[in-house]
Design an enzyme around this catalytic site. Structure first.
Site, mmCIF file in Angstrom:
data_model
loop_
_atom_site.group_PDB
_atom_site.id
_atom_site.type_symbol
_atom_site.label_atom_id
_atom_site.label_comp_id
_atom_site.label_asym_id
_atom_site.label_seq_id
_atom_site.Cartn_x
_atom_site.Cartn_y
_atom_site.Cartn_z
ATOM 1 C CG ASP A 75 -0.346 -0.002 2.515
ATOM 2 O OD1 ASP A 75 0.884 -0.188 2.594
ATOM 3 O OD2 ASP A 75 -1.058 0.170 3.530
ATOM 4 C CE LYS B 164 3.175 -6.013 3.700
ATOM 5 N NZ LYS B 164 2.718 -4.861 4.520
ATOM 6 C CD GLU C 135 7.910 -0.450 7.393
ATOM 7 O OE1 GLU C 135 6.923 -1.110 7.048
ATOM 8 O OE2 GLU C 135 8.160 0.704 6.963
HETATM 9 O O1 KIV Z 1 3.545 -1.130 1.557
HETATM 10 C C1 KIV Z 1 4.706 -1.552 1.498
HETATM 11 O O2 KIV Z 1 5.458 -1.273 0.561
HETATM 12 C C2 KIV Z 1 5.163 -2.405 2.589
HETATM 13 C C3 KIV Z 1 6.617 -2.698 2.649
HETATM 14 C C4 KIV Z 1 7.311 -1.508 3.135
HETATM 15 C C5 KIV Z 1 6.915 -3.915 3.446
HETATM 16 O O3 KIV Z 1 4.401 -2.809 3.399
#
Ligand code: KIV
Length: 270
Positions: free
Chosen positions: A50, A119, A188
């Site tokens: 996202d 995710k 993260e």
């Molecule tokens: O949205 C994204 O790009 C992410 C990564 C930073 C893991 O969640």
């Protein structure tokens, strides 16, 4: 005439899960078909993150990203790839309220994009939802530590675990998402010793972004590592300077249009 669908053999969720403690897992974000096709040759999985709200659409945070935008970019990435597992992020507000809501929206993402997993952000608080999704056929990658969708609560994008007293909270998050059935977890923005402890404690792969080489794999935002982000966070290594390259190309194009040096004989239909 009937035609056979093209045979695509992608990396699967169990293939990624089995990489725990083995050869480091390679992953990058991608948001559109052309870059995804390049990344596909090297990455074990591709995340349609996202972060596309900020990177592609100029938003200030990921909070405003709608589900339909994730689906649109997810479809493009699935179309552009053949090998990598495609994971699509659930955006803020589409899964936190209840496991039922999460299932409805995650199933929509999987059906409409053809991705292999979703995710979502959150540790202990999302464990019940993760279990609910996994038991109903939706593979889940978890995301703990610095969770950008909660940046308003956290007071910005802050590195996690600087205070050792807080480590047990992150460790509990990691154990909760593992026990709930997540097949991998993004760590993260956390200090190295904490990422190392979590990686040792759980039996699913940890994917680090700003969480050191102690993780089982790494992920970066593609545009960051290509030098397209005017600001480079500390955890990003810039592997290519595409920003200046694009600027130079656009400048030369503009000059040539103005001087009628473009198009030339080569680009004209006679
Ligand atoms: O949205 C994204 O790009 C992410 C990564 C930073 C893991 O969640």
């Amino acid at each position: 005439m009937s035609s056979q669908p093209q045979q695509i053999r992608r990396n699967t969720v169990p293939m990624i899960a089995k990489r725990k403690g083995g050869e480091p897992i390679v992953s990058l974000t991608s948001y559109h078909a052309h870059t995804a096709a390049i990344v596909d040759r090297y990455a074990d999985f591709i995340l349609v993150g996202d972060s596309l709200g900020m990177v592609m659409h100029g938003m200030e945070s990921t909070v405003g990203v709608p589900l339909d935008l994730m689906i649109m970019h997810g479809k493009a990435v699935v179309r552009g790839t053949k090998k990598a597992l495609i994971v699509v992020d659930m955006p803020f507000g589409t899964y936190e309220e209840s496991p039922n809501m999460a299932f409805r929206n995650a199933a929509k993402v999987m059906k409409e994009t053809g991705c292999g997993a979703i995710k979502l952000e959150g540790g202990k608080r999302m464990a019940e939802t993760i279990r609910f999704l996994v038991e109903r056929g939706i593979p889940v990658m978890a995301h703990i530590g610095l969770t950008p969708q909660s940046s308003h609560v956290m007071g910005g994008f802050k590195t996690q675990g600087r205070d050792e007293d807080s480590w047990h909270l992150h460790e509990e998050d990691a154990r909760a998402v593992t026990n709930a059935g997540a097949f991998a977890v993004v760590l993260e923005g956390m200090v190295e010793p904490l990422a190392a402890r979590i990686t040792r404690q759980i039996d699913i792969p940890t994917i680090g972004i700003g969480a050191s080489a102690e993780c089982d794999g790494q992920i970066l935002v593609l545009e960051d590592m290509l030098g397209l982000n005017p600001w480079t966070p500390k955890f990003v290594k810039v592997y290519g300077q595409l920003g200046p390259m694009i600027e130079d190309s656009v400048r030369r194009y503009a000059e040539e249009v103005k001087t009628r040096a473009f198009p030339t004989e080569d680009q004209v239909y006679r």
